[in-house]
Write an enzyme that holds these catalytic residues in place. Sequence first.
Site, PDB file in Angstrom:
ATOM      1  N   ASN A 172      47.984  39.030  40.470  1.00 35.87           N
ATOM      2  CA  ASN A 172      47.600  37.946  41.368  1.00 35.87           C
ATOM      3  C   ASN A 172      48.080  36.624  40.782  1.00 35.87           C
ATOM      4  O   ASN A 172      47.493  36.117  39.822  1.00 35.87           O
ATOM      5  CB  ASN A 172      46.072  37.945  41.555  1.00 35.87           C
ATOM      6  CG  ASN A 172      45.605  36.843  42.484  1.00 35.87           C
ATOM      7  OD1 ASN A 172      46.391  36.220  43.192  1.00 35.87           O
ATOM      8  ND2 ASN A 172      44.301  36.600  42.489  1.00 35.87           N
ATOM      9  N   LYS A 179      48.012  33.737  42.130  1.00 35.85           N
ATOM     10  CA  LYS A 179      47.189  32.621  42.595  1.00 35.85           C
ATOM     11  C   LYS A 179      48.104  31.458  43.030  1.00 35.85           C
ATOM     12  O   LYS A 179      49.187  31.697  43.531  1.00 35.85           O
ATOM     13  CB  LYS A 179      46.161  32.229  41.530  1.00 35.85           C
ATOM     14  CG  LYS A 179      45.328  33.428  41.066  1.00 35.85           C
ATOM     15  CD  LYS A 179      44.170  33.053  40.189  1.00 35.85           C
ATOM     16  CE  LYS A 179      43.421  34.302  39.747  1.00 35.85           C
ATOM     17  NZ  LYS A 179      42.217  33.981  38.963  1.00 35.85           N
ATOM     18  N   HIS A 202      38.154  37.860  46.906  1.00 31.37           N
ATOM     19  CA  HIS A 202      38.264  37.384  45.533  1.00 31.37           C
ATOM     20  C   HIS A 202      37.185  36.331  45.273  1.00 31.37           C
ATOM     21  O   HIS A 202      36.821  35.560  46.162  1.00 31.37           O
ATOM     22  CB  HIS A 202      39.653  36.792  45.293  1.00 31.37           C
ATOM     23  CG  HIS A 202      39.967  36.550  43.846  1.00 31.37           C
ATOM     24  ND1 HIS A 202      39.480  35.470  43.153  1.00 31.37           N
ATOM     25  CD2 HIS A 202      40.704  37.269  42.959  1.00 31.37           C
ATOM     26  CE1 HIS A 202      39.911  35.517  41.905  1.00 31.37           C
ATOM     27  NE2 HIS A 202      40.651  36.607  41.757  1.00 31.37           N
ATOM     28  N   SER A 238      40.351  38.312  32.996  1.00 34.93           N
ATOM     29  CA  SER A 238      41.000  38.000  31.718  1.00 34.93           C
ATOM     30  C   SER A 238      41.636  39.231  31.071  1.00 34.93           C
ATOM     31  O   SER A 238      41.601  39.406  29.846  1.00 34.93           O
ATOM     32  CB  SER A 238      40.012  37.334  30.746  1.00 34.93           C
ATOM     33  OG  SER A 238      39.557  36.097  31.272  1.00 34.93           O
TER      34      SER A 238
END
Length: 264
Positions: free
Chosen positions: A16, A18, A100, A219
């Site tokens: 992802n 973003k 999300h 993470s």
Amino acid sequence: MDPERKHNRKPFVGGNFKMNGSRAMLKEIIDRLNTLELKNHVEVVISPPTLYIDQAHKSVREGISIAAQNAFNCTKGAYTGEISPEQLKDVGVDWVILGHSERREIFKEADDFVASKVAHALKCDLKVIACIGEKLEEREANKTEEVVIRQLQAIAKNIDDEKKWEIVVIAYEPVWAIGTGKVATPEQAQEVHVIIRKWLAENVSEKVAQETRIIYGGSVNDANSPELAKQLDIDGFLVGGASLTEKFIKIIECFIPPEDRKSK
């Protein structure tokens, strides 16, 4: 990884991006990915900003799919700035990320709204990465299971055809571990994945529970991914910041036997 221990669920790794990147950066990332030797060991999906979807779709190698980062719950209409699943399908997009935590928190998307978007995407045969996860204060209050099941239940009650689960991936993303550098321990992540799979078995079907891929996000990097990947119910990852770097290759390679890896 012993595939029998994972009930033959094909590992899934999503990237992802973003709201990051540029045309040049996207080309650099895709050039790296295009050298991968996947050999059907793992399914890889990347999710660039909407503006760059067409570039990604045209340049990525066969075997790597594209996901949108969001979609609306209607086919068309006066919804400025939104994109429909039908439009995504029209330009060759295979997947969409829905629910999300950043959509839930920043844009205040409620459980029922997320569920309606999942339902509409599946109606259009757009594959869905459905995200669920608890905030730090919810974990500290021992409400992890309550929150995760609430979010999952909202999604499940909007999937009225069991076969649609074949194109759903559940992403467990503890909000406290997203973009913070913190990561759930392999044991913490596995514990929640077991809860999710158990709920699916009891409330949808045993078949759906055993076949649905449940992936971890929060993470994830090249240092913690190998141990996370060993957990019986963790079927892959949804990777954020590390997907923009060379670390993404190492994360994907967690699911590729050493003899088949390009970087040995």
